[in-house]
Design a protein around this motif. Structure first.
Motif, mmCIF file in Angstrom:
data_model
loop_
_atom_site.group_PDB
_atom_site.id
_atom_site.type_symbol
_atom_site.label_atom_id
_atom_site.label_comp_id
_atom_site.label_asym_id
_atom_site.label_seq_id
_atom_site.Cartn_x
_atom_site.Cartn_y
_atom_site.Cartn_z
ATOM 1 N N ALA A 101 10.064 12.535 6.734
ATOM 2 C CA ALA A 101 9.134 13.317 5.678
ATOM 3 C C ALA A 101 7.875 12.490 5.298
ATOM 4 C CB ALA A 101 9.930 13.566 4.419
ATOM 5 N N LYS A 102 8.212 11.159 5.230
ATOM 6 C CA LYS A 102 6.822 10.305 4.825
ATOM 7 C C LYS A 102 5.904 10.201 6.058
ATOM 8 C CE LYS A 102 5.602 5.963 3.518
ATOM 9 N NZ LYS A 102 5.896 4.215 2.987
ATOM 10 N N SER A 128 16.074 10.471 7.169
ATOM 11 C CA SER A 128 15.372 11.906 6.551
ATOM 12 C C SER A 128 13.954 11.419 5.836
ATOM 13 C CB SER A 128 16.434 12.521 5.901
ATOM 14 O OG SER A 128 17.394 12.944 6.654
ATOM 15 N N ASP A 144 4.958 15.380 4.540
ATOM 16 C CA ASP A 144 5.659 16.613 4.098
ATOM 17 C C ASP A 144 7.042 16.421 3.615
ATOM 18 O OD1 ASP A 144 6.650 19.021 3.635
ATOM 19 O OD2 ASP A 144 6.429 19.923 5.695
ATOM 20 N N ALA A 145 7.057 16.195 2.198
ATOM 21 C CA ALA A 145 8.200 15.856 1.371
ATOM 22 C C ALA A 145 9.353 16.959 1.384
ATOM 23 C CB ALA A 145 7.791 15.588 -0.254
ATOM 24 N N SER A 146 8.957 18.157 2.038
ATOM 25 C CA SER A 146 9.879 19.163 2.073
ATOM 26 C C SER A 146 10.904 18.922 3.445
ATOM 27 C CB SER A 146 9.432 20.702 2.177
ATOM 28 O OG SER A 146 8.818 21.096 3.303
ATOM 29 N N LEU A 147 10.316 18.001 4.247
ATOM 30 C CA LEU A 147 10.942 17.924 5.687
ATOM 31 C C LEU A 147 12.215 16.923 5.290
ATOM 32 C CD1 LEU A 147 8.418 17.081 8.311
ATOM 33 C CD2 LEU A 147 10.240 18.891 8.306
ATOM 34 N N LYS A 148 12.377 16.241 4.142
ATOM 35 C CA LYS A 148 13.638 15.512 3.901
ATOM 36 C C LYS A 148 14.666 16.318 3.670
ATOM 37 C CE LYS A 148 15.287 12.073 0.425
ATOM 38 N NZ LYS A 148 15.025 11.364 -0.452
ATOM 39 N N GLU A 149 14.514 17.529 2.993
ATOM 40 C CA GLU A 149 15.584 18.408 2.964
ATOM 41 C C GLU A 149 15.937 19.446 4.166
ATOM 42 O OE1 GLU A 149 17.345 18.136 0.315
ATOM 43 O OE2 GLU A 149 16.147 16.744 -0.533
ATOM 44 N N THR A 161 15.536 18.222 7.594
ATOM 45 C CA THR A 161 15.665 17.179 8.887
ATOM 46 C C THR A 161 17.123 17.092 9.007
ATOM 47 O OG1 THR A 161 13.888 16.092 8.438
ATOM 48 C CG2 THR A 161 15.434 14.930 9.813
#
Length: 76
Positions: free
Chosen positions: A29-30, A25, A34-39, A41
């Protein structure tokens, strides 16, 4: 984002499952910047049944795949 990861049956214990999903995840995002992709994915872990792995036209059992990968990595 959805990511599917397939392993041989029993390859990952619970801590490894948690770590792998967390790491994938974060990498997604990295890579996307887009840091929001971590949450957002979703990572699906699937364990292949014995004989459910195929490399080079051969369906491997779990034991065979472990031996083959170790050989390829020079760890036999």
């Amino acid at each position: 984002m959805r990511v599917n990861v397939t392993t041989n049956a029993g390859a990952l214990n619970r801590d490894q499952q948690l770590g792998l999903i967390k790491d994938i995840s974060a990498l997604i995002a990295k890579a996307a910047g887009d840091a929001s992709l971590k949450e957002r994915t979703w990572v699906a872990l699937t364990e292949a049944v014995p004989g459910g792995w195929g490399i080079g036209g051969h369906a491997y059992t779990n034991e065979e795949i472990v031996q083959t990968v170790r050989k390829l990595l020079g760890k036999v």
